[in-house]
Design a protein around this motif. Structure first.
Motif, short mmCIF file in Angstrom:
data_model
loop_
_atom_site.label_atom_id
_atom_site.label_comp_id
_atom_site.label_asym_id
_atom_site.label_seq_id
_atom_site.Cartn_x
_atom_site.Cartn_y
_atom_site.Cartn_z
N ILE A 44 2.22 -8.76 0.80
CA ILE A 44 3.32 -8.68 1.77
C ILE A 44 4.07 -7.36 1.59
O ILE A 44 4.38 -6.66 2.57
N PHE A 45 4.34 -7.00 0.36
CA PHE A 45 5.04 -5.74 0.07
C PHE A 45 4.23 -4.54 0.58
O PHE A 45 4.78 -3.63 1.21
N LEU A 46 2.92 -4.52 0.33
CA LEU A 46 2.07 -3.43 0.83
C LEU A 46 2.04 -3.40 2.36
O LEU A 46 2.01 -2.33 2.97
N GLY A 47 2.02 -4.59 2.99
CA GLY A 47 2.05 -4.65 4.45
C GLY A 47 3.32 -4.04 5.03
O GLY A 47 3.28 -3.32 6.03
N VAL A 48 4.46 -4.35 4.41
CA VAL A 48 5.74 -3.78 4.87
C VAL A 48 5.72 -2.26 4.72
O VAL A 48 6.15 -1.53 5.61
N ILE A 49 5.20 -1.77 3.60
CA ILE A 49 5.12 -0.32 3.40
C ILE A 49 4.23 0.32 4.47
O ILE A 49 4.54 1.37 5.02
N ALA A 50 3.10 -0.32 4.80
CA ALA A 50 2.19 0.21 5.82
C ALA A 50 2.86 0.26 7.19
O ALA A 50 2.73 1.24 7.92
N VAL A 51 3.59 -0.79 7.56
CA VAL A 51 4.28 -0.82 8.86
C VAL A 51 5.33 0.27 8.93
O VAL A 51 5.44 0.99 9.93
N VAL A 52 6.11 0.45 7.87
CA VAL A 52 7.13 1.50 7.85
C VAL A 52 6.48 2.87 7.97
O VAL A 52 6.92 3.72 8.73
N GLY A 53 5.38 3.08 7.27
CA GLY A 53 4.70 4.38 7.30
C GLY A 53 4.05 4.68 8.63
O GLY A 53 3.96 5.83 9.05
#
Length: 193
Positions: A44-53
């Protein structure tokens, strides 16, 4: 590293070790389930980082774009999130995105857009003047050989290059008056020729 930084690092390592030892010790009965939850939260944390990026790319594909109905000479421009209407035209065979500005008299190119369409802003004579919301700026008159939007094409169109800093080029009334009708309906500007 200074002795203070080494002391802080040692303290953080000791504190992290104590918390990890307590956490795994108290959850040793269900260690497999705990690891599953840790992996899930990591994903979930990696997914949030990907969306922000990737947000700018995602937003550019979700935002509606201009629609051209060349058979009827009609152009529909959606209002952007910031309340402005933007229109992309081919100027001297280079795409330029303009803010549609009914308060501007002329087509006004930023220096960067002027370079893209074939002008060298550093060598132009800036003897014109324009009043903007930020005060007076110097402008250089130019002639655009070709301004096109799908099947709608104009030649030898007068424009100005802004001598100051400008974030985006403006599409003013000198171009908009070439259309028979300008209508704003809902969240769309409709130009009809």
């Amino acid at each position: 590293m200074s002795s203070l930084e080494l002391g802080n690092l040692a303290y953080l390592v000791l504190l992290t070790s104590a918390v990890a030892f307590w956490f795994f010790g108290s959850n040793r009965q269900s260690l497999g389930k705990t690891m599953q939850h840790a992996v899930l939260w990591g994903l979930i944390f990696l997914g949030v980082i990907a969306v922000v990026g990737l947000w700018d790319d995602i937003r550019s594909t979700v935002i509606p774009t201009q629609s051209v109905f060349s058979d009827s000479g009609r152009i529909e421009i959606p209002r952007g999130q910031d309340g402005h209407y933007r229109l992309t035209l081919d100027v001297n065979d280079a795409p330029v995105t303009f803010i549609v500005d009914t308060g501007a008299s002329d087509i006004v190119l930023s220096k960067s857009d002027a370079r893209r369409v074939g002008f060298d802003p550093d060598t132009l004579p800036y003897y014109g003047r324009a009043m903007t919301a930020n005060g007076e700026v110097k402008t250089a008159p130019v002639t655009l050989k070709r301004v096109a939007l799908e099947g709608i094409e104009d030649h030898n169109v007068s424009a100005r290059i802004n001598g100051g800093e400008m974030g985006q080029s403006l599409l003013g009334m000198a171009y908009l008056q070439r259309y028979d009708q300008i209508t704003i309906s809902g969240n769309r500007m409709i130009l009809t020729r």
